[in-house]
Design a protein around this motif. Structure first.
Motif, PDB file in Angstrom:
ATOM      1  N   LYS A   1       0.793  -1.288  -0.068  1.00 32.83           N
ATOM      2  CA  LYS A   1       0.366   0.094  -0.114  1.00 32.83           C
ATOM      3  C   LYS A   1       0.650   1.633   0.304  1.00 32.83           C
ATOM      4  O   LYS A   1       0.107   2.598  -0.532  1.00 32.83           O
ATOM      5  CB  LYS A   1      -1.148   0.132   1.215  1.00 32.83           C
ATOM      6  CG  LYS A   1      -0.512   0.295   3.079  1.00 32.83           C
ATOM      7  CD  LYS A   1      -1.403  -0.359   3.287  1.00 32.83           C
ATOM      8  CE  LYS A   1      -0.419  -0.381   5.491  1.00 32.83           C
ATOM      9  NZ  LYS A   1      -1.219  -0.950   5.986  1.00 32.83           N
ATOM     10  N   TYR A   2       2.348   1.200   0.246  1.00 31.51           N
ATOM     11  CA  TYR A   2       3.135   2.567   0.547  1.00 31.51           C
ATOM     12  C   TYR A   2       4.124   2.251  -1.263  1.00 31.51           C
ATOM     13  O   TYR A   2       4.645   3.017  -0.917  1.00 31.51           O
ATOM     14  CB  TYR A   2       4.196   2.040   1.367  1.00 31.51           C
ATOM     15  CG  TYR A   2       3.587   1.930   3.426  1.00 31.51           C
ATOM     16  CD1 TYR A   2       2.942   3.096   3.381  1.00 31.51           C
ATOM     17  CD2 TYR A   2       3.297   1.155   3.823  1.00 31.51           C
ATOM     18  CE1 TYR A   2       2.281   3.657   4.690  1.00 31.51           C
ATOM     19  CE2 TYR A   2       2.988   1.084   5.376  1.00 31.51           C
ATOM     20  CZ  TYR A   2       2.103   1.783   5.431  1.00 31.51           C
ATOM     21  OH  TYR A   2       1.527   2.401   6.596  1.00 31.51           O
ATOM     22  N   LYS A   3       3.698   1.761  -2.082  1.00 30.22           N
ATOM     23  CA  LYS A   3       4.129   1.273  -3.252  1.00 30.22           C
ATOM     24  C   LYS A   3       3.965   2.386  -4.240  1.00 30.22           C
ATOM     25  O   LYS A   3       2.998   2.610  -4.069  1.00 30.22           O
ATOM     26  CB  LYS A   3       3.680   0.525  -4.194  1.00 30.22           C
ATOM     27  CG  LYS A   3       5.422   0.131  -5.263  1.00 30.22           C
ATOM     28  CD  LYS A   3       4.370  -1.557  -5.878  1.00 30.22           C
ATOM     29  CE  LYS A   3       5.048  -1.527  -6.797  1.00 30.22           C
ATOM     30  NZ  LYS A   3       4.646  -2.831  -7.825  1.00 30.22           N
ATOM     31  N   THR A   4       5.368   3.010  -4.343  1.00 27.41           N
ATOM     32  CA  THR A   4       5.461   4.604  -5.188  1.00 27.41           C
ATOM     33  C   THR A   4       6.423   3.866  -6.870  1.00 27.41           C
ATOM     34  O   THR A   4       5.472   4.636  -7.588  1.00 27.41           O
ATOM     35  CB  THR A   4       5.963   5.273  -4.901  1.00 27.41           C
ATOM     36  OG1 THR A   4       7.128   5.331  -4.411  1.00 27.41           O
ATOM     37  CG2 THR A   4       5.313   6.059  -3.203  1.00 27.41           C
TER      38      THR A   4
ATOM     39  N   TYR B   1       8.846   2.981  -1.517  1.00 27.06           N
ATOM     40  CA  TYR B   1       7.735   3.081  -0.659  1.00 27.06           C
ATOM     41  C   TYR B   1       8.344   4.865   0.362  1.00 27.06           C
ATOM     42  O   TYR B   1       9.042   4.971  -0.013  1.00 27.06           O
ATOM     43  CB  TYR B   1       7.855   2.158   0.511  1.00 27.06           C
ATOM     44  CG  TYR B   1       7.636   0.222  -0.143  1.00 27.06           C
ATOM     45  CD1 TYR B   1       6.947   0.482  -0.903  1.00 27.06           C
ATOM     46  CD2 TYR B   1       7.308   0.193   1.362  1.00 27.06           C
ATOM     47  CE1 TYR B   1       6.608  -1.748  -1.118  1.00 27.06           C
ATOM     48  CE2 TYR B   1       7.074  -1.523   1.109  1.00 27.06           C
ATOM     49  CZ  TYR B   1       5.855  -2.188  -0.019  1.00 27.06           C
ATOM     50  OH  TYR B   1       5.962  -3.002   0.015  1.00 27.06           O
ATOM     51  N   GLU B   2       6.587   4.899   0.059  1.00 28.26           N
ATOM     52  CA  GLU B   2       7.031   6.325   0.440  1.00 28.26           C
ATOM     53  C   GLU B   2       6.225   6.369   2.145  1.00 28.26           C
ATOM     54  O   GLU B   2       4.345   5.418   1.376  1.00 28.26           O
ATOM     55  CB  GLU B   2       5.850   7.100  -0.790  1.00 28.26           C
ATOM     56  CG  GLU B   2       6.027   8.502  -0.169  1.00 28.26           C
ATOM     57  CD  GLU B   2       7.964   9.527  -0.356  1.00 28.26           C
ATOM     58  OE1 GLU B   2       8.034   8.496  -1.322  1.00 28.26           O
ATOM     59  OE2 GLU B   2       7.817  10.060   0.968  1.00 28.26           O
ATOM     60  N   VAL B   3       6.947   5.985   3.214  1.00 25.77           N
ATOM     61  CA  VAL B   3       6.000   6.216   4.352  1.00 25.77           C
ATOM     62  C   VAL B   3       5.826   7.299   4.954  1.00 25.77           C
ATOM     63  O   VAL B   3       6.270   7.668   5.812  1.00 25.77           O
ATOM     64  CB  VAL B   3       6.362   4.820   5.278  1.00 25.77           C
ATOM     65  CG1 VAL B   3       5.528   4.604   6.517  1.00 25.77           C
ATOM     66  CG2 VAL B   3       6.687   3.564   4.472  1.00 25.77           C
ATOM     67  N   ASN B   4       4.764   7.515   4.858  1.00 30.06           N
ATOM     68  CA  ASN B   4       4.572   9.232   5.567  1.00 30.06           C
ATOM     69  C   ASN B   4       3.253   9.301   7.160  1.00 30.06           C
ATOM     70  O   ASN B   4       3.068  10.450   7.555  1.00 30.06           O
ATOM     71  CB  ASN B   4       3.873  10.224   4.745  1.00 30.06           C
ATOM     72  CG  ASN B   4       5.437  10.302   4.013  1.00 30.06           C
ATOM     73  OD1 ASN B   4       6.155  10.455   4.089  1.00 30.06           O
ATOM     74  ND2 ASN B   4       4.449  10.688   3.106  1.00 30.06           N
ATOM     75  N   ASP B   5       3.067   7.492   6.787  1.00 31.22           N
ATOM     76  CA  ASP B   5       1.961   7.869   8.123  1.00 31.22           C
ATOM     77  C   ASP B   5       2.558   6.846   9.325  1.00 31.22           C
ATOM     78  O   ASP B   5       3.005   6.603   8.920  1.00 31.22           O
ATOM     79  CB  ASP B   5       0.416   7.345   7.600  1.00 31.22           C
ATOM     80  CG  ASP B   5       0.283   5.907   6.965  1.00 31.22           C
ATOM     81  OD1 ASP B   5       2.089   5.731   7.011  1.00 31.22           O
ATOM     82  OD2 ASP B   5      -0.166   5.321   7.040  1.00 31.22           O
TER      83      ASP B   5
ATOM     84  N   ARG C   1      11.126  -1.126  -0.080  1.00 34.56           N
ATOM     85  CA  ARG C   1      10.553  -2.526  -0.041  1.00 34.56           C
ATOM     86  C   ARG C   1      10.740  -3.794   0.744  1.00 34.56           C
ATOM     87  O   ARG C   1      12.327  -3.899   0.279  1.00 34.56           O
ATOM     88  CB  ARG C   1       9.359  -3.276  -1.321  1.00 34.56           C
ATOM     89  CG  ARG C   1       8.222  -4.774  -0.911  1.00 34.56           C
ATOM     90  CD  ARG C   1       8.161  -5.156  -1.775  1.00 34.56           C
ATOM     91  NE  ARG C   1       8.711  -5.339  -3.212  1.00 34.56           N
ATOM     92  CZ  ARG C   1       7.491  -5.324  -4.187  1.00 34.56           C
ATOM     93  NH1 ARG C   1       6.719  -4.979  -4.471  1.00 34.56           N
ATOM     94  NH2 ARG C   1       8.485  -5.245  -5.385  1.00 34.56           N
TER      95      ARG C   1
END
Lengths: 619, 82
Positions: A284-287, A303-307, A317
């Motif tokens: 779900k974080y894959k960009t 990935y982009e994990v900002n939460d 990943r």
């Protein structure tokens, strides 16, 4: 020079600051291929027996294969070779990305570094010109920061880099260099070797072309490989979701170790929770998807994990090994903590497998009251406690408090603290990777007796069993030696070529022999592959024999081979006859099971091992 | 007898985690069950059933194992890890 090679090796001595180029001969290339094949030959000849791995006589090599820098599919992997400061014996590890191909295009097949610098340095290789440069201002930078630093400093925005982070600077034994910001030749302590030499990084820029014998045939082979890859379910799965696509199922089948190898996935972890450690959940974080050099599969993802509680931002990943090491092995399904640990390991340069496994060891010691909360600097290291895992890993990365001990691995920590040895899951001191021999019993032989202990990428019987392709009941240990040896020699050649094992999983059988022919111009059939693989295996093995390492010195933890057997789950009752597996292999390899010595006539028949014969049998 | 089964970790979209039931004669083995199931899925997907590994009621089981009424079979992709 035959095709597939730059034709030069670089020898760097950091004590006196000298650089020396040496021709890579056809004889060396034809008989040892590349990667750890050439690496073993060079280190055997140039590094004195008994050298301190962290001392000035110690040599570390970064060695490409003939596929690197060419158009051959899956040709992105290079090897790092040295004597391990953990096992005290031979060590090789390999890594993908772009560093190896770039080094080759910069004009070098290999770089070997010896000596110790009196200040931090980096090696800058720019299209055939190599320099030792001051890195005092870069000491303390992480493996991603330094990449950006050196792009600016050199004015080469397209350079590729291999660098240690703070863990390597601390000469922690679990340290490894990271190339391209996220790829790691992780195993066996190469980051500690670099740190001991004060070698912060190797930066390369290459715009050259690697000559090959038959470019058209390489194109044709690529087409064949591409076609079989597209039809392969595992090719589709790895291409879409990477190696992490298999993590949940492996935790259930028994392939992945659970709870420091003492648990059962379906009982201790549960079907709902195992899904949280797989790519299906994390993607779900894959960009974007990415691939190593010349890889049509592309198992990597950004990935982009900002939460959440660990918003690490742009990251990668986690691979299967990493997700299992920080997931099922620790009973941890806190996805955020796994992503955080993966990013920390990349930035600081630490082997994810050994780091996760060392924490698993500490966790079990804590759970059994062997290690106290005070000894763990107040961290409540209970099973599945994701925040505690992140906290203890941070201490390991920084080399602070208990982390200064744990960053040297579980075997070191058990020895230093004088307790917890019964919970170690290691082979000759190196933490076991994330494939359980009770699921694929051939791995027991590989883990314990391969010249680089504790590896899952060395082929052998276990590789067939992991792929569900076993030829006989995998728990029937009779007569395994010939097949185990043949599969091992096969992988020796594959790895030395610089090819990726995932490529082989989706390629037509035997295609890499054809790649060797197309790259080099020499004929290379199955018999050549066997003899060459045998030569490389014996070269690595001889390194250990010369060090005085006997088979009885090579250990594997009892729990990992079912002694005692698990009482529940898919692997219940499995107890591996490790002695028979080993004796079968030694007999087929013609190695003495007491001394480890390869038979003289074997070495003579293989050829090109004269120095080994001289050392082991006299002139 | 009724057997419940589902796939886990199989990289083929049509083979899902959704639990299914099948009625088969008593004395049926896992291997025979795979032949029954293989008739119901596309050929390209059924190939993997020849290599799959299994859990029956959360324990490992070989293809020769005889199933009992009410057993739950998890069909796992055979390739380990990465």
């Amino acid at each position: 020079m035959i095709g597939g090679y730059a034709g030069k090796m670089l020898f760097v001595n950091l004590t006196d600051g000298t650089l020396e180029e040496q021709e890579l001969t056809d004889e060396l290339a034809e008989n040892f291929i590349g990667g750890y094949g050439i690496g073993a030959k060079v280190l055997y000849e140039r590094m004195p027996a008994g050298a301190d791995p962290l001392g000035p006589d110690s040599m570390i090599g970064f060695v490409t294969g003939p596929s690197n820098g060419t158009n051959a599919f899956f040709g992105g992997r290079y090897s790092v070779v040295h004597k391990s400061p953990i096992s005290g014996g031979w060590n090789d590890s390999n890594s993908g990305g772009y560093f190896g191909p770039e080094l080759k295009k910069a004009g070098y097949d290999a770089v070997f570094v010896s000596g110790i610098s009196d200040k931090p340095v980096y090696l800058w290789i720019n299209d055939g010109k190599a320099q030792i440069k001051d890195a005092t201002h870069l000491w303390g930078r992480d493996t991603k920061e330094i990449w950006e630093d050196l792009k600016l400093e050199t004015g080469e925005p397209k350079l590729r880099i291999l660098a240690i982070g703070r863990t390597g600077e601390n000469v922690s034994l679990l340290a490894c260099p990271i190339n391209d910001g996220h790829r790691a030749p992780g195993r066996g302590g190469s980051g500690a070797i670099m740190g001991s030499k004060k070698l912060k990084a190797i930066a390369v820029r290459g715009t050259g072309t690697v000559p090959v014998a038959d470019p058209k045939r390489i194109q044709d082979l690529n087409k064949r490989v591409g076609a079989t890859m597209k039809a392969s379910p595992i090719g589709k799965a790895f291409g879409a979701m990477g190696t992490g696509s298999t993590t949940p199922a492996s935790a259930l089948s028994g392939d992945s170790p659970v709870k420091n190898w003492g648990g059962v996935g379906i009982l201790d972890f549960g079907i709902e929770n195992v899904q949280k450690v797989g790519s299906a959940e994390m993607d779900k974080y894959k960009t974007r998807k990415y691939a190593c050099s010349r890889c049509p599969l592309g198992c990597g993802a950004e990935y982009e994990v900002n939460d959440g509680k660990y918003p690490v931002g742009k990251t990668d990943r986690p691979e299967y090994e990493t997700a299992a090491a920080f997931g099922s092995t620790l009973l941890n399904y806190d996805t955020a903590s796994i992503l955080k640990c993966n990013e920390m390991c990349n930035q600081y340069g630490i082997d994810t497998i050994s780091a996760g496994m060392t924490i698993a060891w500490a966790m079990e010691c804590y759970s059994e009251g062997i290690l106290t909360r005070e000894e763990l600097d107040g961290i409540d290291l209970t099973w599945g406690n994701g925040d505690a895992i992140v906290a203890i890993l941070q201490k390991m990365c920084d080399g602070e408090g208990c982390g200064a001990i744990l960053a040297n691995g579980s075997a070191y920590a058990a020895n230093e603290w004088g307790k917890g040895e019964q919970f170690l899951q290691t082979a000759s001191g190196i933490e076991l990777p994330m494939h359980d021999p009770r699921f694929a019993p051939g791995l027991a032989r590989t883990y314990q007796y391969d010249p680089s202990p504790g590896r899952h990428v060395k082929g052998g019987l276990g590789s067939l069993q992991m792929a569900g392709e076993e030829k006989q009941d995998k728990y029937d240990y009779r007569g395994t030696g010939a097949l185990d040896l043949a599969l091992t020699t096969h992988t020796e050649v594959l790895n030395s070529m610089g090819l990726c094992m995932f490529g082989e999983m989706v390629s037509p059988p035997g295609v890499h022999n054809e790649y060797i022919e197309a790259l080099t111009g020499m004929t290379f059939n199955d018999a050549d592959q066997y003899t060459t693989g045998l030569r490389i295996l014996n070269m690595r093995h001889a390194f250990n024999v010369r060090e005085g390492i006997k088979p009885s010195d090579l250990t594997i933890s009892a729990r990992a081979v079912g002694k005692p057997a698990l009482t529940a789950g898919p692997l219940a009752g499995v107890s591996i006859d490790t002695d028979l597996l080993a004796r079968n292999f030694f007999e087929s390899a013609n190695w003495d099971f007491e001394t480890g010595k390869p038979a003289r006539e074997l070495l003579e028949n293989i050829g090109h091992l004269e120095e080994v014969i001289k050392d082991l049998y006299g002139a | 007898m009724i057997i419940h089964y589902y796939y886990f970790g199989v990289p083929i979209p049509s083979l899902t985690h959704e639990k299914q039931a099948v009625e088969i004669p008593s004395g049926t083995t896992i291997d025979q069950l795979m032949k029954v199931i293989g008739e119901t899925i596309e050929d390209s997907a059924s190939e993997f059933l020849n290599k799959a590994s299994f859990l029956v009621n959360k324990m490992g089981a070989k293809r020769e194992a005889v199933l009992k009424d009410g057993d739950e079979v998890v069909i796992l992709y055979p390739i380990g890890g990465g």
